[in-house]
Design a protein around this motif. Structure first.
Motif, short mmCIF file in Angstrom:
data_model
loop_
_atom_site.label_atom_id
_atom_site.label_comp_id
_atom_site.label_asym_id
_atom_site.label_seq_id
_atom_site.Cartn_x
_atom_site.Cartn_y
_atom_site.Cartn_z
N THR A 187 -4.41 -5.26 -11.25
CA THR A 187 -5.53 -4.52 -11.82
C THR A 187 -6.87 -5.06 -11.32
N SER A 188 -6.98 -6.38 -11.15
CA SER A 188 -8.25 -6.95 -10.71
C SER A 188 -8.57 -6.56 -9.27
N SER A 189 -7.53 -6.29 -8.46
CA SER A 189 -7.76 -5.89 -7.07
C SER A 189 -7.96 -4.38 -6.91
N SER A 190 -7.81 -3.64 -8.00
CA SER A 190 -7.99 -2.18 -7.95
C SER A 190 -9.44 -1.81 -8.20
N ILE B 198 -9.36 14.73 -11.58
CA ILE B 198 -9.35 14.16 -10.24
C ILE B 198 -8.01 14.45 -9.59
N THR B 199 -7.97 14.32 -8.26
CA THR B 199 -6.74 14.54 -7.50
C THR B 199 -6.26 13.20 -6.95
N VAL B 200 -5.00 12.90 -7.21
CA VAL B 200 -4.41 11.63 -6.82
C VAL B 200 -3.22 11.88 -5.91
N LYS B 201 -3.03 10.99 -4.92
CA LYS B 201 -1.92 11.13 -3.99
C LYS B 201 -1.00 9.92 -4.08
N THR B 202 0.27 10.14 -3.72
CA THR B 202 1.23 9.04 -3.66
C THR B 202 2.30 9.38 -2.63
N GLY B 203 3.13 8.36 -2.28
CA GLY B 203 4.17 8.58 -1.28
C GLY B 203 5.19 9.62 -1.74
N ASP C 123 -9.62 5.64 -2.05
CA ASP C 123 -8.90 6.74 -1.39
C ASP C 123 -8.05 7.54 -2.37
N PHE C 124 -8.05 7.17 -3.66
CA PHE C 124 -7.31 7.88 -4.70
C PHE C 124 -5.82 7.97 -4.37
N TYR C 125 -5.31 6.92 -3.74
CA TYR C 125 -3.89 6.86 -3.39
C TYR C 125 -3.27 5.75 -4.22
N VAL C 126 -2.16 6.08 -4.89
CA VAL C 126 -1.49 5.08 -5.72
C VAL C 126 -0.15 4.73 -5.10
N SER D 174 3.66 2.34 -5.73
CA SER D 174 4.53 1.66 -6.68
C SER D 174 4.35 0.15 -6.62
N CYS D 175 3.65 -0.35 -5.59
CA CYS D 175 3.36 -1.78 -5.50
C CYS D 175 2.17 -2.17 -6.36
N GLY D 176 1.41 -1.18 -6.82
CA GLY D 176 0.25 -1.46 -7.65
C GLY D 176 0.60 -1.45 -9.13
N ALA D 177 -0.44 -1.34 -9.95
CA ALA D 177 -0.25 -1.38 -11.40
C ALA D 177 0.00 -0.02 -12.01
N THR D 178 0.04 1.04 -11.17
CA THR D 178 0.27 2.38 -11.69
C THR D 178 1.64 2.48 -12.35
N GLN D 179 1.67 2.96 -13.58
CA GLN D 179 2.92 3.11 -14.32
C GLN D 179 2.71 4.03 -15.50
N GLN D 180 3.82 4.45 -16.13
CA GLN D 180 3.74 5.33 -17.28
C GLN D 180 3.03 4.61 -18.42
N TRP D 181 2.12 5.32 -19.05
CA TRP D 181 1.27 4.70 -20.07
C TRP D 181 2.08 4.10 -21.23
N SER D 182 3.15 4.76 -21.60
CA SER D 182 3.94 4.31 -22.76
C SER D 182 4.69 3.01 -22.48
N THR D 183 4.77 2.60 -21.21
CA THR D 183 5.51 1.37 -20.88
C THR D 183 4.61 0.12 -20.89
#
Length: 383
Positions: free
Chosen positions: A48-51, A94-99, A122-125, A127-136
Motif C-alpha cells: 500500500t505504501s508503494s501505491s 474510473i476505469t481500471v485495467k488488469t491482466g 496508469d490505473f493498472y492493478v 495480483s502482486c499488489g494490495a488489490t483484493q476483495q474488500w470483504s477479505t
C-alpha cells in the motif's frame, strides 16, 4: 482400388490433424506455464505504501479482452478514498485495467462486488499488489488504510525488555536496519554506599558496544593512593551519575621534565591537599634559592615577575647582604631591613621605601617623626 486409396488417405489426414491439434495444446500449455505470474514477497503495508492510488470501489461493468494479451477493463464507482489525486471525489467513476488471466497477474473481478484498488497512475492493478476483495480485509489492514497506507512506525525498543539499571537504545547502522540493544546506566541505587558508578568503555569487536557500568570506591587521595612517580587526580567522570569524583593515578608530569641547576620541577595548578582536582596539571621549572647559588656577602632573593600567562615563577636574584647607610636610599626614602619570605638566607634585605613623612603636613611649630624611631639609620621589620 482408387476408392480404397481415397479412404486410406482420409484416415491418414484425420490422424495428422489430431496429432497437430495435440501438439498445439501442448505448446499452449507450456507457453501458459512459462507466463505464470511471479511476485516478490512483501507485506500488505509495503504494497500500500508503494501505491499511488488506494481506493475502495464497486465494480459496475466488466469488459472481457478480445485476445489473450489484451487487458480486462472494469468500471469502478469510488466508495472511499485513502490515497489519490486531490481532484478525485467519492462517487466518481474510473476505469481500471488488469491482466487477462492469473498467468498475467490479473485480478479476477466480479460485477457488483467491492474491492480495494491499489494502483499507480496508469490505473493498472496486479495480483502482486494490495488489490483484493474488500470483504477479505482484516482489521489491521483497514487500520493501515486509515493511516494513508503507510507502514506503522515500530519502535525497535518495543521488542526487547532490558534489565535493572539498563535502558534501551537504538543503533542505526549506515544503510542497515535500526537495531535495539540494552545499555548499562549509572542510576541511583546501583552501587553501595562509599562507591561511585562509572561507565567504562570496552574493546569493541562488533557494534553496538555500550560501556559497562562498574562500581568503584569513592575518590580518596592519600600518600599511599598512588606510586611515588604518580600524582592523584580527582576527576568528575562524564560517564558517572554520582557527584563524587573518581580518584585516578596518573604519571607525574615532572618525570618527563629535566630542570637546570638551582631549579626544581613544580606543577601548575598547585596540589590541593595532596591531590589535583580536574584536569592533569602542567609541569614547569622554577628557580630556587639553594646553598651555593650566590657568592659570599650576597643574599638570594626570589623576585616576582610581571605575569602574562600562568605559571609565572619568581626569578632568583643575588643581592648584596643588608646594609643601610646614609647613601643607601634617597633623601625622601627610608631604609628598611626586611627578612624576605622569598629568601633562603637568614640575612635581612635592605629595601628603600618612601618616607611616610612626605605624605604628612604638620602644623606651625610642629615636625614629622617616625614611630618606632630609627636605630642607626634604618628601620627593622615593618615600615
Amino acid at each position: 482400388l482408387s476408392e480404397r486409396r481415397q479412404t486410406l488417405s482420409a484416415r491418414m489426414g484425420k490422424g495428422k490433424g489430431a496429432a497437430l491439434a495435440a501438439a498445439v495444446l501442448v505448446v499452449f500449455a507450456l507457453h501458459a506455464q512459462s507466463l505464470a505470474c511471479s511476485c516478490m514477497p512483501s507485506t500488505f503495508c509495503e504494497k500500500t505504501s508503494s501505491s499511488v492510488w488506494l481506493i475502495h470501489g464497486r465494480v459496475t461493468e466488466k469488459i472481457d479482452p478480445k485476445t489473450q494479451v489484451d487487458p480486462v477493463v472494469v468500471t469502478v464507482e469510488i466508495q472511499a478514498i485513502f490515497k489519490s489525486n486531490p481532484a478525485v471525489r467519492i462517487g466518481n467513476v474510473i476505469t481500471v485495467k488488469t491482466g487477462a488471466n492469473s498467468a498475467l497477474c490479473g485480478v479476477l473481478f466480479t460485477v457488483g462486488e467491492e474491492y480495494l484498488f491499489a494502483m499507480n497512475d496508469d490505473f493498472y492493478v496486479s495480483s502482486c499488489g494490495a488489490t483484493q476483495q474488500w470483504s477479505t480485509l482484516s482489521s489491521d489492514q483497514l487500520a493501515v488504510l486509515s493511516a494513508g497506507g503507510d507502514c506503522p512506525v515500530v519502535d525497535p525498543c518495543s521488542t526487547i525488555k532490558c534489565g535493572d539499571f539498563q535502558e534501551c537504545k537504538v543503533y542505526e547502522p549506515v544503510g542497515g536496519t535500526p537495531q535495539a540493544y540494552c545499555a548499562d546506566v549509572c542510576a541511583e541505587g546501583r552501587c553501595e554506599g562509599g562507591e561511585t558508578c562509572v561507565l567504562e568503555e570496552v574493546v569493541c569487536v562488533k557494534e553496538p558496544c555500550p560501556p559497562i557500568a562498574t562500581c568503584k570506591p569513592e575518590a580518596s587521595c592519600s600518600k599511599d593512593t598512588c606510586e611515588p612517580y604518580e600524582i592523584c587526580v580527582l576527576e568528575s567522570s562524564s560517564t558517572s551519575k554520582s557527584s563524587s569524583p573518581v580518584a585516578v593515578c596518573k604519571p607525574n608530569p615532572c618525570t618527563m621534565v629535566k630542570c637546570g641547576a638551582f631549579q626544581e620541577c613544580k606543577l601548575f595548578p598547585e596540589s590541593a591537599g595532596g591531590y589535583f582536582a580536574g584536569n592533569e596539571p602542567e609541569a614547569y621549572c622554577a628557580d630556587v634559592c639553594a646553598e651555593g647559588r650566590c657568592e659570599a656577602g650576597e643574599t638570594c632573593v626570589l623576585e616576582e615577575v610581571v605575569c602574562v600567562k600562568e605559571p609565572c615563577p619568581p626569578i632568583a636574584t643575588c643581592k648584596p647582604e643588608a646594609s643601610c647607610s646614609k647613601d643607601t636610599c634617597e633623601p625622601y626614602e627610608i631604609c628598611v631591613l626586611e627578612s624576605s619570605s622569598t629568601s633562603k638566607s637568614s640575612s635581612p634585605v635592605a629595601v628603600c621605601k618612601p618616607n611616610p613623612c612626605t605624605m604628612v603636613k604638620c602644623g606651625a611649630f610642629q615636625e614629622c617623626k617616625l614611630f618606632p624611631e630609627s636605630e642607626s639609620g634604618y628601620f627593622a621589620g615593618n615600615e
